[in-house]
Scaffold this motif. Sequence first.
Motif, PDB file in Angstrom:
ATOM      1  N   ASN A   1      13.879  -3.902   1.577  1.00 30.06           N
ATOM      2  CA  ASN A   1      14.490  -4.564   2.738  1.00 30.06           C
ATOM      3  C   ASN A   1      13.653  -5.732   3.243  1.00 30.06           C
ATOM      4  OD1 ASN A   1      16.776  -2.843   2.898  1.00 30.06           O
ATOM      5  ND2 ASN A   1      15.563  -1.301   3.989  1.00 30.06           N
ATOM      6  N   LEU A   2      12.856  -6.316   2.361  1.00 31.17           N
ATOM      7  CA  LEU A   2      12.026  -7.453   2.728  1.00 31.17           C
ATOM      8  C   LEU A   2      12.666  -8.783   2.327  1.00 31.17           C
ATOM      9  CD1 LEU A   2       8.490  -6.113   1.708  1.00 31.17           C
ATOM     10  CD2 LEU A   2       9.519  -6.189   4.003  1.00 31.17           C
ATOM     11  N   ALA A   3      13.787  -8.726   1.621  1.00 32.08           N
ATOM     12  CA  ALA A   3      14.513  -9.924   1.208  1.00 32.08           C
ATOM     13  C   ALA A   3      15.958  -9.545   0.954  1.00 32.08           C
ATOM     14  CB  ALA A   3      13.897 -10.533  -0.050  1.00 32.08           C
TER      15      ALA A   3
ATOM     16  N   HIS B   1      14.267  -6.675  -2.392  1.00 32.84           N
ATOM     17  CA  HIS B   1      15.547  -6.269  -1.816  1.00 32.84           C
ATOM     18  C   HIS B   1      15.538  -4.771  -1.528  1.00 32.84           C
ATOM     19  CE1 HIS B   1      19.928  -6.847  -1.164  1.00 32.84           C
ATOM     20  NE2 HIS B   1      20.026  -5.608  -1.622  1.00 32.84           N
TER      21      HIS B   1
ATOM     22  N   LEU C   1       7.070 -14.054   3.331  1.00 35.76           N
ATOM     23  CA  LEU C   1       6.818 -12.803   4.047  1.00 35.76           C
ATOM     24  C   LEU C   1       5.679 -12.978   5.037  1.00 35.76           C
ATOM     25  CD1 LEU C   1       7.059 -10.234   1.102  1.00 35.76           C
ATOM     26  CD2 LEU C   1       8.857 -10.883   2.718  1.00 35.76           C
TER      27      LEU C   1
ATOM     28  N   ARG D   1      16.858 -10.061  10.212  1.00 34.83           N
ATOM     29  CA  ARG D   1      15.637  -9.309   9.919  1.00 34.83           C
ATOM     30  C   ARG D   1      14.395 -10.166  10.147  1.00 34.83           C
ATOM     31  NH1 ARG D   1      17.257  -6.718   4.024  1.00 34.83           N
ATOM     32  NH2 ARG D   1      18.755  -5.162   4.771  1.00 34.83           N
TER      33      ARG D   1
ATOM     34  N   CYS E   1      12.485 -12.878   6.349  1.00 30.15           N
ATOM     35  CA  CYS E   1      13.202 -12.131   5.319  1.00 30.15           C
ATOM     36  C   CYS E   1      13.985 -13.189   4.541  1.00 30.15           C
ATOM     37  CB  CYS E   1      14.150 -11.107   5.942  1.00 30.15           C
ATOM     38  SG  CYS E   1      15.207 -10.255   4.733  1.00 30.15           S
TER      39      CYS E   1
ATOM     40  N   LEU F   1       9.458  -4.064   7.374  1.00 24.88           N
ATOM     41  CA  LEU F   1      10.564  -4.602   8.154  1.00 24.88           C
ATOM     42  C   LEU F   1      10.359  -4.307   9.635  1.00 24.88           C
ATOM     43  CD1 LEU F   1      13.378  -5.981   7.909  1.00 24.88           C
ATOM     44  CD2 LEU F   1      14.363  -3.681   7.861  1.00 24.88           C
TER      45      LEU F   1
ATOM     46  N   ALA G   1      19.980 -11.736   6.293  1.00 20.99           N
ATOM     47  CA  ALA G   1      18.587 -12.192   6.271  1.00 20.99           C
ATOM     48  C   ALA G   1      18.150 -12.680   7.645  1.00 20.99           C
ATOM     49  CB  ALA G   1      18.420 -13.295   5.234  1.00 20.99           C
TER      50      ALA G   1
ATOM     51  N   VAL H   1      10.061  -9.837   9.231  1.00 24.64           N
ATOM     52  CA  VAL H   1       9.079  -9.111   8.433  1.00 24.64           C
ATOM     53  C   VAL H   1       7.737  -9.108   9.159  1.00 24.64           C
ATOM     54  CG1 VAL H   1       7.759  -9.163   6.277  1.00 24.64           C
ATOM     55  CG2 VAL H   1      10.228  -9.583   6.249  1.00 24.64           C
TER      56      VAL H   1
END
Length: 257
Positions: free
Chosen positions: A191-193, A188, A157, A212, A162, A62, A209, A214
């Motif tokens: 914290n990538l989705a 999730h 990604l 954020r 995100c 993230l 979303a 990535v």
Amino acid sequence: MLAARSLGIECHYVESAARSDGPSLTGKIVSRIPGVRLYSQYERWAEGPWGYGGSVFDGFGLDETPAIRERSVGRVVVTFGTMRGYPYRRAVNAVHRLLPEFTTADADVLWQVGDTPVDGLPITSSNLVPARELRQAIDDADLVIAHAGVGSSLQFLDAGHCPVLLPRSVKHREHIDDHQWLIANELHARNLAVSRDADALTVDDIRLALSRRVLHSTATPFALRSDLIDARPGQVDVAAPVTTWSDREQTARRRNS
């Protein structure tokens, strides 16, 4: 692999990132072939003949300084795959209901809906978008909303998104099993989705979303790196990845700064 092992050829099997709770049927079958080296992408079930080989998701993190988006967005990709025989109307309805709350009046929304009927909805959709066209749309999008396949998630990604993931459910006859929930829950937790059941999706999930970004590392997370090839199954030691930035990553960071 059975043929290869009978010829004395070295074989390695890396279980799918979709299998966070144990090996797949394929993995169980391959594990019975003598001499095949087995790798899990999840340390929590890497035991017995299974070594921990790192995860394809280890190459992403993230962004600690993302651009917070409070404004409406103008480019959205909504893709629910191309599986035949498994419509996903719940997700189409949920996204369509919320679109006016986070998009501009003239927003460009690409819909790839597979076998899902969209009768009664004022949208233009495609059953199948050509791969190159879809990839370009993902690269250019402000937001991606999708089901939770491993390949598509990695694509999101890699583009710096995100994504909002709406896993298909076997309970609603949207897939043959619930492996998409395993993928979505893992991303999730990292914290990538943002993962939600389609019926529970809110505009706050969308905003989260959008807040954020990535980052993509070019490190190799797999156990098949040359420095690990001699490790015995169950004793694989994966070094911490070295973070470097690709041209695509740098472009995404500049675009969103």
